[in-house]
Design an enzyme around this catalytic site. Sequence first.
Site, PDB file in Angstrom:
ATOM      1  N   GLY A  47       0.926  -1.106   0.049  1.00 21.35           N
ATOM      2  CA  GLY A  47       0.203   0.061  -0.040  1.00 21.35           C
ATOM      3  C   GLY A  47       0.847   1.192  -0.048  1.00 21.35           C
TER       4      GLY A  47
ATOM      5  N   ASP B 217       8.361   6.537   8.568  1.00 17.35           N
ATOM      6  CA  ASP B 217       7.724   7.833   8.571  1.00 17.35           C
ATOM      7  C   ASP B 217       6.974   8.537   7.827  1.00 17.35           C
ATOM      8  OD1 ASP B 217       9.716   8.424   6.798  1.00 17.35           O
ATOM      9  OD2 ASP B 217      11.162   9.522   8.175  1.00 17.35           O
ATOM     10  N   GLY B 218       6.715   7.710   6.544  1.00 18.17           N
ATOM     11  CA  GLY B 218       6.182   8.347   5.312  1.00 18.17           C
ATOM     12  C   GLY B 218       6.529   9.541   4.680  1.00 18.17           C
TER      13      GLY B 218
ATOM     14  N   ASP C 103       4.219  -4.676  -7.495  1.00 17.25           N
ATOM     15  CA  ASP C 103       3.570  -3.539  -7.122  1.00 17.25           C
ATOM     16  C   ASP C 103       4.202  -2.228  -7.668  1.00 17.25           C
ATOM     17  OD1 ASP C 103       6.036  -4.650  -5.142  1.00 17.25           O
ATOM     18  OD2 ASP C 103       5.816  -2.541  -4.526  1.00 17.25           O
ATOM     19  N   ASN C 104       5.338  -2.355  -8.484  1.00 18.50           N
ATOM     20  CA  ASN C 104       5.710  -1.355  -9.404  1.00 18.50           C
ATOM     21  C   ASN C 104       5.366  -1.313 -10.836  1.00 18.50           C
ATOM     22  OD1 ASN C 104       7.007  -0.090  -6.848  1.00 18.50           O
ATOM     23  ND2 ASN C 104       8.854  -1.303  -7.304  1.00 18.50           N
TER      24      ASN C 104
ATOM     25  N   ASP D 259       6.943   4.379 -10.266  1.00 18.64           N
ATOM     26  CA  ASP D 259       7.899   4.229  -9.141  1.00 18.64           C
ATOM     27  C   ASP D 259       9.364   4.239  -9.324  1.00 18.64           C
ATOM     28  OD1 ASP D 259       6.128   4.433  -7.241  1.00 18.64           O
ATOM     29  OD2 ASP D 259       5.664   2.242  -6.911  1.00 18.64           O
TER      30      ASP D 259
ATOM     31  N   GLY E 162       2.539   3.788   1.568  1.00 16.58           N
ATOM     32  CA  GLY E 162       3.222   3.880   2.787  1.00 16.58           C
ATOM     33  C   GLY E 162       3.885   5.374   2.995  1.00 16.58           C
ATOM     34  N   ARG E 163       4.003   6.236   1.845  1.00 19.62           N
ATOM     35  CA  ARG E 163       4.468   7.423   1.798  1.00 19.62           C
ATOM     36  C   ARG E 163       3.764   8.324   0.728  1.00 19.62           C
ATOM     37  NH1 ARG E 163       9.028   8.393  -1.452  1.00 19.62           N
ATOM     38  NH2 ARG E 163       9.795   6.615  -2.594  1.00 19.62           N
TER      39      ARG E 163
ATOM     40  N   LYS F 263       3.626  12.600  -2.925  1.00 17.24           N
ATOM     41  CA  LYS F 263       4.859  11.543  -2.276  1.00 17.24           C
ATOM     42  C   LYS F 263       5.843  12.285  -1.033  1.00 17.24           C
ATOM     43  CE  LYS F 263       6.698   8.285  -4.648  1.00 17.24           C
ATOM     44  NZ  LYS F 263       7.647   7.667  -5.376  1.00 17.24           N
TER      45      LYS F 263
END
Length: 488
Positions: free
Chosen positions: A90, A125-126, A252-253, A262, A92-93, A113
């Site tokens: 998912g 930390d995103g 996922d990319n 990505d 995440g950042r 992003k």
Amino acid sequence: MAPLEQLVFDNTYARLPPGFAARVAPAPFPDAHVVSVNPAALRLLGLDAEAATRPEFARVFGGGQLLPGMEPLAMVYAGHQFGVYVPRLGDGRALLLGEVRAPDGAKWDLHLKGGGPTPFSRGGDGRAVLRSTVREYLAGEALHALGIPTTRALCMLGSRTPVYREDVETGAMLVRMAPSHVRFGTFEFFHHTEQPAHVATLAEHVIAGHFPHIMGQERRHARFFEEVVERTARLIAGWQAVGFEHGVMNTDNMSILGLTLDYGPYGFLDDFDPGFVCNHSDHQGRYAFDQQPRVALWNLACLGEALLTLITEDEARAALGAFQPAFAAHFLARMREKLGLSETRDDDRALVEDLFGLMAGSHVDYTRFFRALNRFDSKPDVRNDALRDHFLPPEGFDAWAARYRARLDAEGSVDTVRHARMDRVNPKYVLRNWVAQQAIARAQEGDFAEVDRVLALVSAPFEEHPGSEAYAASPPTWGRHLVVSCSS
């Protein structure tokens, strides 16, 4: 041109059922400020340069102010990373701020992003660091200008807030644009969590938004998969033809629309090395330059498995069987353009492969050689010393050049016409890792002028840009064989 407040949002992904995303408020940097804006991306949204000078521009695209219609959310997905299935990844950042309907009718996801943690941050930390933000900001425009489908970048924001990775680094944010950010891994998530209804919902969502010509057809899901295979084959053929290695082709990319998605540890070839690996985390060379077509097919097989509640195994196998012929056709078409050939012949593949063998043996700079080939003189008494000097020993090239000359003569090629045509497909400037690193180093010192300078060059890679020839040179000693981390 519209002010920011007049951007029209049509958030189709946000209207999908619960479970497709998590609604998350951005966590902006307290001192976020615009450091570079991509004028081409502004125009896609119907904005002009003046919009980027307003104080609210940094607040809006830094996550500090939501425009009417924005609905920030983090998309859920899974994926095979280096061949191993990871069940829940998912955004995440990253946050999907919303989907803009541009004045020309196009739809653009606005993805922030580095906007802070989400439920998918896995303890992170995103945030995004400046070096990876600069690289993605430049890379999207570099590939777009080369005719490769890709996400784009609207703007980059800087901050003095420290971000902790292997070292303390400077934080930054990027606003990325694409017609959709749905990935192979989005389908995998719902398949492997045994949610077939959501697989179907996602497929219908993507078909309605991006494959409307097959809506309502009885075999639309099989047609959808066939078109994803075709788009992916075309994408990878483009990468191979321009000498681009993605570096981390996890599922996922992989974009469901066949976009380059990505940008992490990517790299353009300097010396031609088929086994080039730009990602220092890829110890086995899984995602090496020459492995990208094979990996793309493997990833498509993972997607095909995720669609098996919608299509039959025979339909999946048939679609996958079309990948290699489609890739070969697209790749040879691009290479014919790079060689200035106007006809299709049975020996095209051998002509290309034999040239690659010579280039690999002599460590020939990929981009510089093809740019020089634009001026190949087909007269029989000309040695083309500027080209043969790339090869040691040069006799192998002489033999290949004789075949090439005969081929040009057979199709009645005219040098001046061919030269002009090749100038439009063989770039002078690509985003070499050493060029990107130079821009990053200056940005880390607070000077973003180099980022804008490189952006201008890679956005017009076929032009000469007098005074900028150094950016087209082979890498200096310190910049040879640079590899890049996944850390961002």
